[in-house]
Motif scaffolding. Structure first.
Motif, short mmCIF file in Angstrom:
data_model
loop_
_atom_site.label_atom_id
_atom_site.label_comp_id
_atom_site.label_asym_id
_atom_site.label_seq_id
_atom_site.Cartn_x
_atom_site.Cartn_y
_atom_site.Cartn_z
N LYS A 35 0.83 -1.21 0.00
CA LYS A 35 0.00 0.00 0.00
C LYS A 35 0.87 1.26 0.00
O LYS A 35 0.60 2.22 -0.74
N LEU A 36 1.89 1.27 0.83
CA LEU A 36 2.75 2.45 0.89
C LEU A 36 3.51 2.65 -0.42
O LEU A 36 3.67 3.78 -0.89
N LYS A 37 3.95 1.56 -1.03
CA LYS A 37 4.71 1.67 -2.28
C LYS A 37 3.84 2.10 -3.46
O LYS A 37 4.34 2.52 -4.50
N SER A 38 2.53 2.03 -3.30
CA SER A 38 1.62 2.36 -4.42
C SER A 38 1.34 3.85 -4.52
O SER A 38 0.67 4.29 -5.46
N SER A 39 1.87 4.65 -3.60
CA SER A 39 1.65 6.10 -3.63
C SER A 39 2.98 6.83 -3.74
O SER A 39 3.95 6.47 -3.08
N LYS A 90 5.99 6.12 -1.08
CA LYS A 90 6.71 5.00 -1.69
C LYS A 90 8.12 4.80 -1.15
O LYS A 90 8.69 3.71 -1.27
N ASN A 91 8.72 5.83 -0.55
CA ASN A 91 10.08 5.69 -0.05
C ASN A 91 10.16 5.28 1.42
O ASN A 91 11.24 5.13 1.98
N ILE A 92 9.01 5.09 2.04
CA ILE A 92 8.99 4.66 3.44
C ILE A 92 9.31 3.16 3.51
O ILE A 92 8.66 2.36 2.85
#
Length: 228
Positions: free
Chosen positions: A159-163, A167-169
């Motif tokens: 989910k985080l990588k999809s934004s 995406k860098n978290i």
């Protein structure tokens, strides 16, 4: 439960927690599983006096909370030496007006957008952030075994990588791996496969030998990877 009994229970849990931490300090971080098992027996024997009907069930959240504290104590100094801040993920669950300006910005840059269903924080036991820019660097989930959280951790990573905003978290998982799911790289168990593909790094607190890889390592490797 009466006020006196509640007070005694709180005192018992605090003393037990301090004994566990002190023994880990003496024996080293990789002895956590052995020490927790030793004190589990003491917990199960004595917690009954406070009217706890299911001691085994009540041990689980106590163990989870203390594991989180042990990990925080182990990495906090090194994290801060490298110029980062670290907080419990639950802190960011507060309303923004109850957070300082920097943590409010960290929260805004960590939430996942579910469209009409709102913005929601990923599940994280610990959050590492850059205090100079007030941006999240990494989230950490911690559990005694993989089956309790590894798939969920993989989900939040995707989910985080999809934004573009998130995406860098980095998404890390720290575990005692008490079921031994991470020991072998090949053939990989399902938990190991998820750790290899769907996390940015999984770190094991153990005295057992494991087949290390670029993604699955020992807890001692964590700080070096964070620097990178």
């Amino acid at each position: 439960m009466s006020g006196k009994k509640q007070q005694n229970k709180k005192k018992f849990l605090e003393e037990l927690k301090n004994k566990i931490k002190e023994e880990i300090k003496q024996k080293g971080i990789n002895s956590v599983s052995e020490i927790l098992e030793k004190y589990r027996r003491k917990y199960l024997e004595e917690i009954k006096q406070f009217g706890i009907k299911d001691p085994e069930q009540s041990w689980k959240p106590f163990k989870g909370k203390i594991l989180e504290e042990i990990i925080l104590n182990y990495i906090e100094q090194s994290v801060r030496k490298n110029g980062f801040g670290i907080i419990n993920g639950s802190v960011l669950e507060k309303e923004e007006n109850k957070l300082d300006n920097c943590l409010a910005k960290v929260k805004r840059n960590l939430v996942v957008d579910y469209g009409e269903f709102g913005m929601h924080l990923p599940d994280a036991d610990l959050v590492i952030y850059d205090p100079s820019e007030c941006r999240p660097i990494a989230i950490i989930s911690s559990k005694a075994t993989l089956r309790e959280r590894i798939a969920q951790t993989g989900y939040w990573n995707l989910k985080l990588k999809s934004s573009d905003i998130t995406k860098n978290i980095r998404v890390f998982f720290i575990t005692l791996d008490e079921d031994g799911d991470l020991i072998m790289k090949n053939p990989a168990k399902k938990g190991r496969a998820i750790a290899e593909v769907d996390t940015d790094g999984t770190y094991v607190i153990t005295e057992e030998k494991i087949q290390k890889s670029e993604k699955v390592k020992l807890i001692d490797d964590f700080i070096n990877d964070l620097k990178k």
